[in-house]
Design a protein around this motif. Structure first.
Motif, short mmCIF file in Angstrom:
data_model
loop_
_atom_site.label_atom_id
_atom_site.label_comp_id
_atom_site.label_asym_id
_atom_site.label_seq_id
_atom_site.Cartn_x
_atom_site.Cartn_y
_atom_site.Cartn_z
N VAL A 111 -21.45 -13.45 25.57
CA VAL A 111 -22.06 -12.17 26.55
C VAL A 111 -20.08 -12.23 27.03
N ASN A 112 -19.17 -13.05 27.33
CA ASN A 112 -18.08 -13.38 27.40
C ASN A 112 -17.35 -12.22 27.53
N GLN A 113 -17.49 -12.23 26.00
CA GLN A 113 -16.21 -11.29 25.67
C GLN A 113 -16.90 -9.59 25.22
N SER A 114 -18.23 -9.05 25.39
CA SER A 114 -18.25 -8.03 26.07
C SER A 114 -18.58 -8.12 27.13
N ILE A 115 -17.97 -8.67 28.12
CA ILE A 115 -17.69 -7.80 29.61
C ILE A 115 -16.59 -7.98 29.45
N SER A 116 -15.30 -8.31 28.39
CA SER A 116 -14.22 -8.11 28.88
C SER A 116 -13.93 -7.23 27.80
N TRP A 117 -14.48 -6.19 27.23
CA TRP A 117 -14.81 -5.63 26.17
C TRP A 117 -14.96 -4.24 27.14
N TRP A 118 -16.17 -5.07 28.46
CA TRP A 118 -16.43 -3.52 28.88
C TRP A 118 -15.49 -3.23 29.97
N ARG A 119 -14.87 -3.83 30.19
CA ARG A 119 -13.61 -3.20 31.55
C ARG A 119 -12.17 -3.21 30.89
N ARG A 120 -12.35 -2.76 29.29
CA ARG A 120 -11.12 -2.06 28.76
C ARG A 120 -11.60 -0.35 29.34
N PRO A 121 -10.44 -0.35 29.41
CA PRO A 121 -10.60 1.65 29.16
C PRO A 121 -11.60 2.52 27.98
#
Length: 172
Positions: free
Chosen positions: A65-75
């Motif tokens: 979950v945390n990694q997917s949120i981090s990836w979601w924040r990427r442009p």
């Protein structure tokens, strides 16, 4: 048996479930594979402690979950189309429902998507969902409420998927 064998057994036993979870978080099979792989690389480094003192699966799910949120924040370089494909002879109603639902889920915030996936796909209780996400039960309830309201607004054509009793259950 060393800790690498123990980790290998964990991955073999839980890989499919973790892959499904990663797919539901990302909405893309290739991204899900990348997500799971990057998280498992981190988990193997903590494996001796996790296997001895913790709950490795819960830790791995939270890391996903945390990694997917981090990836979601990427442009993003690409943006998927918001329009489902035209109805044709090759698509049945269930297929179109899945396409529309996937697109609606992709438009939720990562936290809302994670709560929906944990509660309704993984069938975790509110307490288990809160523990997995590291938040309060109240936060889970409010995120579910907001996510379902957003899904209803994004895809009103999916209202037939919930019976009246399920809507009442979810609204509690």
């Amino acid at each position: 048996m060393d800790h690498h064998d123990d980790f290998r057994e964990f991955v073999l036993a839980r890989q499919q479930a973790l892959m499904r979870f990663a797919y539901l978080l990302t909405g893309d099979a290739h991204l899900a594979e990348d997500l799971l792989q990057s998280v498992l690389i981190k988990v193997v480094g903590k494996w001796p402690t996790l296997s001895r003192d913790g709950n490795p699966e819960a830790y791995t799910r939270k890391a996903l979950v945390n990694q997917s949120i981090s990836w979601w924040r990427r442009p993003r370089l690409e943006s998927p189309s918001a329009d489902p494909p035209e109805r044709g002879a090759s698509h049945d109603e269930a297929t179109l429902d899945r396409i529309v639902l996937r697109q609606a889920l992709a438009r939720l915030t990562p936290k809302q998507r994670a709560v929906i996936v944990l509660r309704f796909w993984e069938d975790l209780t509110e307490t288990q969902t809160a523990e997995t996400l590291g938040c309060s039960v109240g936060t889970v309830k409010s995120q579910v409420h907001h996510a379902l309201a957003r899904l209803r607004a994004l895809a009103p054509e999916l209202a037939h998927l919930l019976s009246d009793s399920e809507v009442r259950e979810v609204a509690r």
